[in-house]
Design an enzyme around this catalytic site. Structure first.
Site, mmCIF file in Angstrom:
data_model
loop_
_atom_site.group_PDB
_atom_site.id
_atom_site.type_symbol
_atom_site.label_atom_id
_atom_site.label_comp_id
_atom_site.label_asym_id
_atom_site.label_seq_id
_atom_site.Cartn_x
_atom_site.Cartn_y
_atom_site.Cartn_z
ATOM 1 N N SER A 4 -57.537 120.359 10.961
ATOM 2 C CA SER A 4 -57.627 119.859 9.591
ATOM 3 C C SER A 4 -57.605 121.042 8.642
ATOM 4 O O SER A 4 -58.509 121.883 8.644
ATOM 5 C CB SER A 4 -58.927 119.085 9.385
ATOM 6 N N HIS B 215 -53.283 118.250 10.368
ATOM 7 C CA HIS B 215 -54.048 117.141 9.765
ATOM 8 C C HIS B 215 -54.339 117.465 8.305
ATOM 9 O O HIS B 215 -54.886 118.524 7.979
ATOM 10 C CB HIS B 215 -55.344 116.926 10.551
ATOM 11 N N MET C 162 -58.255 113.567 -0.546
ATOM 12 C CA MET C 162 -59.471 112.960 -1.121
ATOM 13 C C MET C 162 -59.331 112.883 -2.632
ATOM 14 O O MET C 162 -58.789 113.790 -3.258
ATOM 15 C CB MET C 162 -60.690 113.825 -0.777
ATOM 16 N N HIS D 242 -54.090 111.898 6.166
ATOM 17 C CA HIS D 242 -55.259 111.011 6.216
ATOM 18 C C HIS D 242 -55.650 110.725 4.770
ATOM 19 O O HIS D 242 -56.246 111.577 4.105
ATOM 20 C CB HIS D 242 -56.384 111.718 6.997
ATOM 21 N N MET E 81 -57.796 109.388 2.021
ATOM 22 C CA MET E 81 -59.121 108.904 1.635
ATOM 23 C C MET E 81 -59.049 108.692 0.130
ATOM 24 O O MET E 81 -59.675 109.413 -0.657
ATOM 25 C CB MET E 81 -60.195 109.926 2.043
ATOM 26 N N PHE F 256 -66.186 115.395 3.703
ATOM 27 C CA PHE F 256 -66.466 116.824 3.831
ATOM 28 C C PHE F 256 -66.209 117.299 5.264
ATOM 29 O O PHE F 256 -66.442 116.539 6.208
ATOM 30 C CB PHE F 256 -67.931 117.116 3.475
ATOM 31 N N GLY F 257 -65.775 118.538 5.382
ATOM 32 C CA GLY F 257 -65.683 119.169 6.688
ATOM 33 C C GLY F 257 -67.059 119.693 7.100
ATOM 34 O O GLY F 257 -67.997 119.698 6.300
ATOM 35 N N GLY F 258 -67.155 120.084 8.344
ATOM 36 C CA GLY F 258 -68.360 120.777 8.807
ATOM 37 C C GLY F 258 -69.588 119.915 9.017
ATOM 38 O O GLY F 258 -70.701 120.433 9.093
ATOM 39 N N ASP G 269 -61.951 112.064 14.439
ATOM 40 C CA ASP G 269 -61.956 112.961 13.286
ATOM 41 C C ASP G 269 -63.376 113.148 12.761
ATOM 42 O O ASP G 269 -63.984 112.199 12.253
ATOM 43 C CB ASP G 269 -61.052 112.347 12.197
ATOM 44 N N GLY H 157 -61.540 120.693 12.129
ATOM 45 C CA GLY H 157 -61.388 121.557 10.968
ATOM 46 C C GLY H 157 -62.196 122.826 11.142
ATOM 47 O O GLY H 157 -61.660 123.888 11.488
HETATM 48 C C1 DX5 Z 1 -63.530 114.430 6.716
HETATM 49 C C2 DX5 Z 1 -62.130 114.719 7.187
HETATM 50 C C3 DX5 Z 1 -62.028 115.493 8.462
HETATM 51 C C4 DX5 Z 1 -62.715 116.823 8.400
HETATM 52 C C5 DX5 Z 1 -62.945 117.321 9.784
HETATM 53 O O1 DX5 Z 1 -63.491 113.519 5.674
HETATM 54 O O2 DX5 Z 1 -61.424 113.520 7.396
HETATM 55 O O3 DX5 Z 1 -60.680 115.651 8.845
HETATM 56 O O4 DX5 Z 1 -62.008 117.763 7.714
HETATM 57 O O5 DX5 Z 1 -63.640 118.514 9.665
HETATM 58 P P1 DX5 Z 1 -64.638 119.034 10.787
HETATM 59 O O6 DX5 Z 1 -63.844 119.204 12.031
HETATM 60 O O7 DX5 Z 1 -65.146 120.316 10.223
HETATM 61 O O8 DX5 Z 1 -65.712 117.981 10.935
HETATM 62 ZN ZN ZN Z 2 -59.339 113.604 8.327
#
Ligand code: DX5
Ligand code: ZN
Length: 217
Positions: A6, A31, A35, A65, A67, A142-144, A174, A196
């Site tokens: 991602s 990916h 958002m 993706h 959102m 959010f990532g992480g 994901d 990600g």
């Molecule tokens: C969250 C995203 C994911 C996210 C994954 O809304 O859809 O794709 O970036 O990130 P990690 O792998 O850091 O959880």
């Molecule tokens: Zn995603």
């Protein structure tokens, strides 16, 4: 298994080089997390960035993706911008079947994305049209974040749903996927693994992608 980094966790100031680096390191799919600060409380990038990556020379599949809410205008814009796969959330469109048809008519693979709190029965009337189902294993935005452990059972139930109907729908997971969590999702039946932070926060992308592949063995 297919690994889909991602780019949400990439260095945006060097995005083209970051995408090249993960693909050189063995990633299969890019990916692309879109958002809108409406469907989710965060704002990322749109179709112009996707077409910029195509112009830059990225040949790999770009997995968009969405959102965002509503979805139809963005489906059209991303198909034009070079997306290969497009997923959206069922509660982001009033006409799920129409939006699925739109993705397919534009020549992209189509997926439905389900939040951790969205039940699998949302798929009941449409699963036969889908190329993949994206199961969120964290709440989107959010990532992480930390992998939600109950997701593993949901993956198994989705796999069963696909097998009972004799479909070839792929399962994409994901959120919170890393070398510790990936195996349970693989064993439960997932096919595409989005990661990600586990990839982009590492110094050596090849090492982090290899570790994900090793971890399922
Ligand atoms: C969250 C995203 C994911 C996210 C994954 O809304 O859809 O794709 O970036 O990130 P990690 O792998 O850091 O959880
Ligand atoms: Zn995603």
């Amino acid at each position: 298994m297919q690994i889909a980094p991602s780019i949400l966790s990439a260095d945006f100031a060097r995005l083209g080089a970051e995408v090249d680096a993960v693909l050189d390191a063995g990633a299969d799919i890019v990916h692309f997390d879109v958002m809108d600060n409406h469907y989710v409380p965060n704002l990322t990038f749109g179709p112009m960035i996707c077409s910029a990556l195509r112009d830059y020379g990225v040949q790999a599949d770009i997995d968009v993706h969405l959102m965002v809410e509503p979805v139809d205008a963005m489906i059209e814009a991303f198909a034009k911008a070079g997306a290969s796969m497009i997923s959206f959330h069922p509660d982001a469109t009033p006409h799920m079947h129409r939006s699925i048809s739109l993705v397919k008519d534009l020549g992209c693979k189509v997926g439905i994305a389900l939040n951790p709190g969205t039940p699998l029965h949302e798929l009941e009337e449409v699963i036969q049209y889908l190329d993949y189902v994206l199961l969120m294993t964290v709440n989107p935005g959010f990532g992480g974040q930390q992998f939600i452990p109950q997701s593993t059972d949901k993956i198994k139930r989705l796999k069963q749903m696909i097998e009972t109907r004799k479909l070839s729908t792929l399962i994409e997971v994901d959120g919170g996927i890393n070398a510790e969590t990936i195996k349970q999702t693989y064993d439960a039946g997932a096919d595409i693994f989005v990661a990600g932070s586990a990839i982009f926060n590492a110094k050596d992308y090849k090492h982090s992608i290899d570790s994900l592949r090793q971890a399922v063995k």
